[in-house]
Design a protein around this motif. Structure first.
Motif, PDB file in Angstrom:
ATOM      1  N   GLY A   1       0.792  -1.048   0.056  1.00 42.32           N
ATOM      2  CA  GLY A   1       0.133   0.038  -0.060  1.00 42.32           C
ATOM      3  C   GLY A   1       1.005   1.400   0.094  1.00 42.32           C
ATOM      4  N   TYR A   2       2.139   1.115   0.062  1.00 45.42           N
ATOM      5  CA  TYR A   2       2.973   2.395  -0.050  1.00 45.42           C
ATOM      6  C   TYR A   2       2.238   3.186  -1.377  1.00 45.42           C
ATOM      7  N   LEU A   3       2.368   4.677  -1.200  1.00 44.58           N
ATOM      8  CA  LEU A   3       2.023   5.493  -2.280  1.00 44.58           C
ATOM      9  C   LEU A   3       3.413   6.435  -2.746  1.00 44.58           C
ATOM     10  N   TYR A   4       3.669   5.992  -3.889  1.00 44.06           N
ATOM     11  CA  TYR A   4       4.685   6.754  -4.597  1.00 44.06           C
ATOM     12  C   TYR A   4       4.021   8.291  -5.058  1.00 44.06           C
ATOM     13  N   ASP A   5       4.592   9.302  -4.436  1.00 41.61           N
ATOM     14  CA  ASP A   5       4.018  10.631  -4.986  1.00 41.61           C
ATOM     15  C   ASP A   5       5.254  11.247  -5.427  1.00 41.61           C
ATOM     16  N   PRO A   6       5.088  11.414  -6.820  1.00 45.82           N
ATOM     17  CA  PRO A   6       6.109  12.120  -7.449  1.00 45.82           C
ATOM     18  C   PRO A   6       6.555  13.494  -7.057  1.00 45.82           C
ATOM     19  N   GLU A   7       5.712  14.079  -6.523  1.00 44.12           N
ATOM     20  CA  GLU A   7       5.947  15.659  -5.942  1.00 44.12           C
ATOM     21  C   GLU A   7       6.981  15.436  -4.781  1.00 44.12           C
ATOM     22  N   LYS A   8       6.826  14.398  -3.868  1.00 43.98           N
ATOM     23  CA  LYS A   8       7.768  14.005  -2.959  1.00 43.98           C
ATOM     24  C   LYS A   8       9.161  13.103  -3.361  1.00 43.98           C
ATOM     25  N   GLY A   9       9.033  12.451  -4.391  1.00 40.36           N
ATOM     26  CA  GLY A   9       9.903  11.563  -4.746  1.00 40.36           C
ATOM     27  C   GLY A   9      10.174  10.328  -3.623  1.00 40.36           C
ATOM     28  N   ASP A  10      11.532   9.870  -3.754  1.00 34.96           N
ATOM     29  CA  ASP A  10      11.960   8.897  -2.435  1.00 34.96           C
ATOM     30  C   ASP A  10      13.456   9.252  -2.152  1.00 34.96           C
ATOM     31  N   PRO A  11      13.656  10.287  -1.340  1.00 40.50           N
ATOM     32  CA  PRO A  11      14.913  11.023  -1.171  1.00 40.50           C
ATOM     33  C   PRO A  11      15.760   9.983  -0.245  1.00 40.50           C
ATOM     34  N   ASP A  12      14.987   9.213   0.338  1.00 41.93           N
ATOM     35  CA  ASP A  12      16.015   8.145   1.010  1.00 41.93           C
ATOM     36  C   ASP A  12      16.702   6.895   0.132  1.00 41.93           C
ATOM     37  N   ASN A  13      16.116   7.026  -1.188  1.00 39.44           N
ATOM     38  CA  ASN A  13      16.676   6.072  -2.181  1.00 39.44           C
ATOM     39  C   ASN A  13      17.039   6.866  -3.577  1.00 39.44           C
ATOM     40  N   ARG A  14      17.400   8.213  -3.151  1.00 38.72           N
ATOM     41  CA  ARG A  14      18.090   9.252  -4.155  1.00 38.72           C
ATOM     42  C   ARG A  14      17.042   9.385  -5.421  1.00 38.72           C
ATOM     43  N   ILE A  15      15.626   9.251  -5.025  1.00 33.83           N
ATOM     44  CA  ILE A  15      14.562   9.673  -6.004  1.00 33.83           C
ATOM     45  C   ILE A  15      14.170  11.027  -5.810  1.00 33.83           C
TER      46      ILE A  15
END
Length: 53
Positions: free
Chosen positions: A10-24
């Motif tokens: 159920g994790y939601l990938y929100d492109p406005e936030k990215g995934d900074p912990d994984n360099r996105i």
């Protein structure tokens, strides 16, 4: 930008936030994430994500 949800946890990938912990960086579309990226919560690959409707 379109958001994608992990069908396993159920994790939601929100492109406005990215995934900074994984360099996105914020602003990165799901389609532009490297193919080897995995869900930061449960570890499944991009193929387990679907468009959040």
């Amino acid at each position: 930008m379109k958001r994608y949800v992990c069908t396993v946890c159920g994790y939601l990938y929100d492109p406005e936030k990215g995934d900074p912990d994984n360099r996105i960086k914020p602003g990165t579309a799901f389609e532009d994430i490297p193919p080897n990226w995995t869900c930061p919560v449960c570890g499944v690959g991009k193929e387990a994500f679907k468009l959040d409707e």
